[in-house]
Design a protein around this motif. Sequence first.
Motif, PDB file in Angstrom:
ATOM      1  N   LEU A 235       8.906  13.230  14.324  1.00 16.21           N
ATOM      2  CA  LEU A 235       7.859  13.437  15.326  1.00 16.21           C
ATOM      3  C   LEU A 235       6.560  12.768  14.880  1.00 16.21           C
ATOM      4  CD1 LEU A 235       7.113  14.762  18.024  1.00 16.21           C
ATOM      5  CD2 LEU A 235       6.505  16.830  16.735  1.00 16.21           C
ATOM      6  N   ASN A 236       6.236  12.866  13.602  1.00 16.91           N
ATOM      7  CA  ASN A 236       5.044  12.214  13.060  1.00 16.91           C
ATOM      8  C   ASN A 236       5.110  10.707  13.277  1.00 16.91           C
ATOM      9  OD1 ASN A 236       2.570  11.980  11.522  1.00 16.91           O
ATOM     10  ND2 ASN A 236       3.817  11.338   9.804  1.00 16.91           N
ATOM     11  N   VAL A 237       6.265  10.112  12.986  1.00 15.44           N
ATOM     12  CA  VAL A 237       6.436   8.672  13.167  1.00 15.44           C
ATOM     13  C   VAL A 237       6.318   8.303  14.645  1.00 15.44           C
ATOM     14  CG1 VAL A 237       8.084   6.761  12.991  1.00 15.44           C
ATOM     15  CG2 VAL A 237       7.815   8.365  11.086  1.00 15.44           C
ATOM     16  N   ALA A 238       7.044   9.014  15.488  1.00 13.53           N
ATOM     17  CA  ALA A 238       7.057   8.694  16.924  1.00 13.53           C
ATOM     18  C   ALA A 238       5.667   8.866  17.541  1.00 13.53           C
ATOM     19  CB  ALA A 238       8.074   9.573  17.650  1.00 13.53           C
ATOM     20  N   LEU A 239       5.030  10.000  17.256  1.00  9.87           N
ATOM     21  CA  LEU A 239       3.700  10.240  17.822  1.00  9.87           C
ATOM     22  C   LEU A 239       2.675   9.244  17.298  1.00  9.87           C
ATOM     23  CD1 LEU A 239       3.427  14.138  17.840  1.00  9.87           C
ATOM     24  CD2 LEU A 239       3.589  12.614  19.828  1.00  9.87           C
ATOM     25  N   SER A 240       2.718   8.969  16.012  1.00 14.49           N
ATOM     26  CA  SER A 240       1.748   8.041  15.433  1.00 14.49           C
ATOM     27  C   SER A 240       1.869   6.653  16.054  1.00 14.49           C
ATOM     28  CB  SER A 240       1.931   7.947  13.914  1.00 14.49           C
ATOM     29  OG  SER A 240       1.598   9.167  13.304  1.00 14.49           O
ATOM     30  N   VAL A 241       3.082   6.149  16.130  1.00 13.18           N
ATOM     31  CA  VAL A 241       3.272   4.807  16.683  1.00 13.18           C
ATOM     32  C   VAL A 241       2.940   4.782  18.176  1.00 13.18           C
ATOM     33  CG1 VAL A 241       4.965   3.004  17.177  1.00 13.18           C
ATOM     34  CG2 VAL A 241       4.938   4.104  14.929  1.00 13.18           C
ATOM     35  N   ALA A 242       3.501   5.699  18.932  1.00 16.80           N
ATOM     36  CA  ALA A 242       3.288   5.693  20.382  1.00 16.80           C
ATOM     37  C   ALA A 242       1.825   5.944  20.745  1.00 16.80           C
ATOM     38  CB  ALA A 242       4.187   6.743  21.049  1.00 16.80           C
ATOM     39  N   LEU A 243       1.232   6.980  20.170  1.00 17.70           N
ATOM     40  CA  LEU A 243      -0.153   7.312  20.522  1.00 17.70           C
ATOM     41  C   LEU A 243      -1.133   6.238  20.058  1.00 17.70           C
ATOM     42  CD1 LEU A 243      -0.183  11.165  19.860  1.00 17.70           C
ATOM     43  CD2 LEU A 243      -0.086   9.979  22.071  1.00 17.70           C
TER      44      LEU A 243
ATOM     45  N   GLY B 228      -9.443   6.896  -1.262  1.00 15.08           N
ATOM     46  CA  GLY B 228     -10.325   5.746  -1.191  1.00 15.08           C
ATOM     47  C   GLY B 228      -9.610   4.417  -1.288  1.00 15.08           C
ATOM     48  N   LEU B 229      -9.096   4.103  -2.467  1.00 16.03           N
ATOM     49  CA  LEU B 229      -8.493   2.794  -2.716  1.00 16.03           C
ATOM     50  C   LEU B 229      -7.286   2.535  -1.810  1.00 16.03           C
ATOM     51  CD1 LEU B 229      -8.683   0.246  -4.508  1.00 16.03           C
ATOM     52  CD2 LEU B 229      -7.112   1.381  -6.085  1.00 16.03           C
ATOM     53  N   CYS B 230      -6.301   3.437  -1.850  1.00 18.52           N
ATOM     54  CA  CYS B 230      -5.098   3.231  -1.022  1.00 18.52           C
ATOM     55  C   CYS B 230      -5.424   3.364   0.460  1.00 18.52           C
ATOM     56  CB  CYS B 230      -4.003   4.210  -1.428  1.00 18.52           C
ATOM     57  SG  CYS B 230      -3.286   3.866  -3.045  1.00 18.52           S
ATOM     58  N   GLY B 231      -6.270   4.324   0.813  1.00 14.66           N
ATOM     59  CA  GLY B 231      -6.648   4.501   2.216  1.00 14.66           C
ATOM     60  C   GLY B 231      -7.461   3.338   2.748  1.00 14.66           C
TER      61      GLY B 231
ATOM     62  N   THR C   8      -4.322   2.430   5.821  1.00 11.43           N
ATOM     63  CA  THR C   8      -4.068   3.819   6.184  1.00 11.43           C
ATOM     64  C   THR C   8      -2.585   4.048   6.438  1.00 11.43           C
ATOM     65  OG1 THR C   8      -4.558   3.368   8.510  1.00 11.43           O
ATOM     66  CG2 THR C   8      -6.351   4.239   7.146  1.00 11.43           C
ATOM     67  N   PHE C   9      -1.826   2.970   6.582  1.00 11.96           N
ATOM     68  CA  PHE C   9      -0.382   3.117   6.751  1.00 11.96           C
ATOM     69  C   PHE C   9       0.240   3.778   5.535  1.00 11.96           C
ATOM     70  CE2 PHE C   9       4.019   1.787   7.296  1.00 11.96           C
ATOM     71  CZ  PHE C   9       4.190   1.941   8.662  1.00 11.96           C
ATOM     72  N   SER C  10      -0.377   3.558   4.374  1.00 15.79           N
ATOM     73  CA  SER C  10       0.133   4.188   3.160  1.00 15.79           C
ATOM     74  C   SER C  10      -0.007   5.705   3.245  1.00 15.79           C
ATOM     75  CB  SER C  10      -0.591   3.648   1.928  1.00 15.79           C
ATOM     76  OG  SER C  10      -1.970   3.935   1.967  1.00 15.79           O
ATOM     77  N   SER C  11      -1.116   6.189   3.770  1.00 15.72           N
ATOM     78  CA  SER C  11      -1.305   7.638   3.935  1.00 15.72           C
ATOM     79  C   SER C  11      -0.282   8.201   4.914  1.00 15.72           C
ATOM     80  CB  SER C  11      -2.725   7.935   4.440  1.00 15.72           C
ATOM     81  OG  SER C  11      -3.675   7.492   3.512  1.00 15.72           O
ATOM     82  N   PHE C  12      -0.110   7.506   6.012  1.00 17.52           N
ATOM     83  CA  PHE C  12       0.887   7.896   7.011  1.00 17.52           C
ATOM     84  C   PHE C  12       2.287   7.957   6.385  1.00 17.52           C
ATOM     85  CE2 PHE C  12       4.113   5.726   9.675  1.00 17.52           C
ATOM     86  CZ  PHE C  12       4.368   6.722  10.599  1.00 17.52           C
TER      87      PHE C  12
ATOM     88  N   GLY D 219       0.815  -1.213   0.000  1.00 19.93           N
ATOM     89  CA  GLY D 219       0.000   0.000   0.000  1.00 19.93           C
ATOM     90  C   GLY D 219       0.846   1.259   0.000  1.00 19.93           C
ATOM     91  N   SER D 220       1.933   1.245   0.739  1.00 21.33           N
ATOM     92  CA  SER D 220       2.832   2.396   0.770  1.00 21.33           C
ATOM     93  C   SER D 220       3.497   2.594  -0.586  1.00 21.33           C
ATOM     94  CB  SER D 220       3.890   2.224   1.862  1.00 21.33           C
ATOM     95  OG  SER D 220       3.267   2.215   3.137  1.00 21.33           O
ATOM     96  N   PHE D 221       3.908   1.487  -1.228  1.00 21.89           N
ATOM     97  CA  PHE D 221       4.476   1.583  -2.572  1.00 21.89           C
ATOM     98  C   PHE D 221       3.436   2.141  -3.544  1.00 21.89           C
ATOM     99  CE2 PHE D 221       5.077  -0.192  -6.815  1.00 21.89           C
ATOM    100  CZ  PHE D 221       6.351   0.264  -7.101  1.00 21.89           C
ATOM    101  N   ALA D 222       2.228   1.619  -3.471  1.00 25.48           N
ATOM    102  CA  ALA D 222       1.171   2.027  -4.405  1.00 25.48           C
ATOM    103  C   ALA D 222       0.828   3.506  -4.251  1.00 25.48           C
ATOM    104  CB  ALA D 222      -0.080   1.167  -4.192  1.00 25.48           C
ATOM    105  N   ILE D 223       0.689   3.997  -3.027  1.00 23.35           N
ATOM    106  CA  ILE D 223       0.322   5.402  -2.861  1.00 23.35           C
ATOM    107  C   ILE D 223       1.460   6.312  -3.324  1.00 23.35           C
ATOM    108  CG2 ILE D 223       1.044   5.835  -0.462  1.00 23.35           C
ATOM    109  CD1 ILE D 223      -1.687   7.269  -0.084  1.00 23.35           C
TER     110      ILE D 223
END
Length: 135
Positions: free
Chosen positions: A103-111, A74-77, A81-85, A44-48
């Motif tokens: 910060l985006n990576v750390a906050l997303s994973v931790a939160l 729509g399709l990728c999301g 949703t990891f692809s959007s991230f 999904g990450s490759f595709a987006i």
Amino acid sequence: MLSYGFVALGGAAGSVLRFGLNRWLSLLLGETLPWGTILINVVGSFAIGLFAAYFESNTRSAIPLEVRQFVLVGLCGGFTTFSSFSLQTLVLLNAGEAGRALLNVALSVALCLVAVALGYMVPNALAGITRSVGA
């Protein structure tokens, strides 16, 4: 309102694709790790990234907004949703915002880990059950 319909259709297609592929990969690779989810997130990450680059390389008028929304949101999301991230993190990196990307990576994973643990514990707490997450 048309955009919502395109996103909904893409999301449905992506979700069904994720569900089927995850089941197939779990049967094929076993469940020692969530291989289906891992591979779906990678694909999904490759595709987006592929679609985002393609859409950016063409003029905005060449590809209708609804098509871009159908595919990217729509399709990728719906697929992951990891692809959007991942795309949002790459956009921050490409903009020279390495600190914000980290910060985006750390906050997303931790939160998200905290949120899933809390979500898991709430019904048990309401029922008066005390047990650890995953037990």
